[in-house]
Design an enzyme around this catalytic site. Structure first.
Site, mmCIF file in Angstrom:
data_model
loop_
_atom_site.group_PDB
_atom_site.id
_atom_site.type_symbol
_atom_site.label_atom_id
_atom_site.label_comp_id
_atom_site.label_asym_id
_atom_site.label_seq_id
_atom_site.Cartn_x
_atom_site.Cartn_y
_atom_site.Cartn_z
ATOM 1 N N LYS A 1 58.324 29.072 65.746
ATOM 2 C CA LYS A 1 58.806 31.134 64.919
ATOM 3 C C LYS A 1 59.727 31.701 65.339
ATOM 4 O O LYS A 1 60.943 31.006 65.025
ATOM 5 C CB LYS A 1 57.423 31.297 65.035
ATOM 6 N N ASN B 1 56.025 24.628 66.487
ATOM 7 C CA ASN B 1 56.376 25.619 65.679
ATOM 8 C C ASN B 1 56.897 26.474 66.542
ATOM 9 O O ASN B 1 56.101 28.069 66.444
ATOM 10 C CB ASN B 1 55.462 26.666 64.563
ATOM 11 N N SER C 1 45.678 27.709 66.493
ATOM 12 C CA SER C 1 45.812 28.221 67.941
ATOM 13 C C SER C 1 44.887 26.537 68.696
ATOM 14 O O SER C 1 44.431 26.237 69.557
ATOM 15 C CB SER C 1 44.796 28.807 68.340
ATOM 16 N N GLU D 1 52.855 32.364 56.696
ATOM 17 C CA GLU D 1 53.113 34.292 57.317
ATOM 18 C C GLU D 1 54.585 33.646 55.945
ATOM 19 O O GLU D 1 54.193 35.676 55.925
ATOM 20 C CB GLU D 1 54.214 33.862 58.776
ATOM 21 N N GLU E 1 46.516 24.927 57.807
ATOM 22 C CA GLU E 1 46.639 25.876 58.757
ATOM 23 C C GLU E 1 45.327 26.710 58.297
ATOM 24 O O GLU E 1 45.908 27.579 57.792
ATOM 25 C CB GLU E 1 47.786 25.774 59.424
ATOM 26 N N GLY F 1 47.746 32.245 65.718
ATOM 27 C CA GLY F 1 47.879 33.242 66.535
ATOM 28 C C GLY F 1 46.946 33.408 66.944
ATOM 29 O O GLY F 1 46.733 35.017 67.517
ATOM 30 N N HIS G 1 54.158 28.077 55.286
ATOM 31 C CA HIS G 1 53.768 28.813 55.771
ATOM 32 C C HIS G 1 52.988 30.249 55.631
ATOM 33 O O HIS G 1 53.689 30.609 55.055
ATOM 34 C CB HIS G 1 54.468 29.200 57.781
HETATM 35 P P1 PGA Z 1 49.296 29.341 66.310
HETATM 36 O O1 PGA Z 1 50.513 29.102 65.694
HETATM 37 O O2 PGA Z 1 49.602 28.019 66.804
HETATM 38 O O3 PGA Z 1 49.882 30.107 67.719
HETATM 39 O O4 PGA Z 1 47.655 29.672 66.068
HETATM 40 C C1 PGA Z 1 50.353 27.990 64.853
HETATM 41 C C2 PGA Z 1 51.354 28.177 63.871
HETATM 42 O O5 PGA Z 1 51.167 28.939 62.913
HETATM 43 O O6 PGA Z 1 52.294 26.914 63.420
#
Ligand code: PGA
Length: 253
Positions: free
Chosen positions: A11, A9, A215, A99, A169, A175, A97
Site C-alpha cells: 500500500k 501489498n 488480516s 481501497e 478480500e 486492516g 482493491h
Molecule cells: P491487511 O490488508 O492484510 O492489512 O488486512 C490486506 C489487503 O488489503 O490487501
C-alpha cells in the site's frame, strides 16, 4: 497443481530505503519456492524498478504494481498506464482493491477496462473482489462478489481468464485484525470457483488461483492456506515485517 501465491501489498507504506531493506531481509532467508509457488511484491510506483532488480535472480519472485489507469495514454495527470508498466518490465498488477474502489471511485465497469489494458500489455491482473460489512450482515455476499466478477471479468475468453489471479478480500477483514474464519474463506472461494465453472467450465475454474486477503498473518496463514480452495494470500500489514512475511511464504501449499 494450481499456482499458490503469497502476495505482499505494501500500500502507501515504507520509504524507498525501508522497502529495499525489507526486500533484502526477506530474500536473505533463501526461500526456495517450488515450481507452483510464487511470491509477489505489490509496491508503490517509484519502487518498482528497484524491487524488480532486487528479485531478478530469485526464481518465482515477481513485482506487481498496485494499480494502473484504464486509458492507454493522454491528459491524465498523475496517472500511470499499463503500457508504462510494461515498458519497465512489470508483469503483474493489482486491480480493484477495495481501497481504490472506496477512495478512488473505481467501478466494476472501469475495472473491466483496466483488466483489458493490463492484458493488452502482457500484465497479469491480480483482481480483487470482496464485500463490505453491511452486505455480509445481510447475508448477500455471494451475489455481491459474483457480480464483481461478472461485470469486470466475464467478457474475457476462457483462455484468457484462466491466466488471471483473483483475490477475495472481505472489506470488513482488511486492516482490522479481524480475519474471516477459515470456513468463511473456503466457502466463498469454493463459491467463486463454482461461478467461474458455470460460465467457463471446471477445467478453467480449477486453473485460477484465488487468494484470500484480510488480516493474513504468520499465525493464521497455515490454517487458511490449507483450505482446498485458498491458494495463498494478499497480505497488507503483515507483509511489512520480514519475519511475518517469510513465515507466510513458507505456509504456501
Ligand atoms: P491487511 O490488508 O492484510 O492489512 O488486512 C490486506 C489487503 O488489503 O490487501
Amino acid at each position: 497443481m494450481r499456482k499458490q501465491i503469497a502476495a505482499a501489498n505494501w500500500k502507501m507504506n515504507l520509504s524507498y530505503q525501508e522497502g529495499e531493506k525489507l526486500l533484502d531481509d526477506i530474500l536473505e532467508a533463501g526461500i526456495q519456492l517450488a515450481p507452483h509457488q510464487y511470491t509477489l511484491f505489490a509496491v508503490p510506483f517509484p519502487y518498482l524498478i528497484m524491487s524488480k532488480s532486487e528479485v531478478a535472480n530469485e526464481a518465482n519472485f515477481y513485482v506487481a504494481a498496485q494499480n494502473c489507469h484504464h486509458k492507454k495514454s493522454g491528459a491524465y495527470t498523475g496517472e500511470v498506464s499499463a503500457e508504462m508498466l510494461q515498458s519497465i518490465g512489470i508483469t503483474y498488477c493489482v486491480l480493484g482493491h477495495s481501497e481504490r474502489r472506496e477512495y478512488n471511485g473505481e467501478t466494476n465497469a472501469m475495472l473491466a477496462e483496466k483488466v483489458n489494458s493490463c492484458l493488452a500489455n502482457g500484465i497479469t491482473p491480480v483482481f480483487c473482489c470482496g464485500e463490505p460489512l453491511d452486505i455480509r450482515e445481510a447475508g448477500t455476499q455471494n451475489t455481491f462478489v459474483a457480480e464483481q466478477l461478472r461485470e469486470s471479468l466475464f467478457h474475457l475468453s476462457a483462455e484468457v481468464i484462466q491466466t488471471l489471479i483473483i483475490a477475495y478480500e472481505p472489506i470488513w477483514a482488511i486492516g482490522t485484525g479481524k480475519t474471516a474464519s477459515t470456513a468463511q474463506a473456503q466457502e466463498m472461494h469454493h463459491y467463486l470457483r463454482a461461478v467461474i465453472a458455470e460460465k467457463y467450465g471446471t477445467a478453467v475454474a480449477d486453473e485460477i488461483p484465488i487468494l484470500y486477503g484480510g488480516s493474513v498473518k504468520a499465525a493464521n496463514a497455515p490454517e487458511l492456506f490449507a483450505s482446498p480452495d485458498v491458494d495463498g494470500g494478499l497480505v497488507g500489514g503483515a507483509s511489512l515485517s520480514a519475519p511475518e512475511f517469510i513465515a507466510i511464504i513458507r505456509a504456501l501449499k
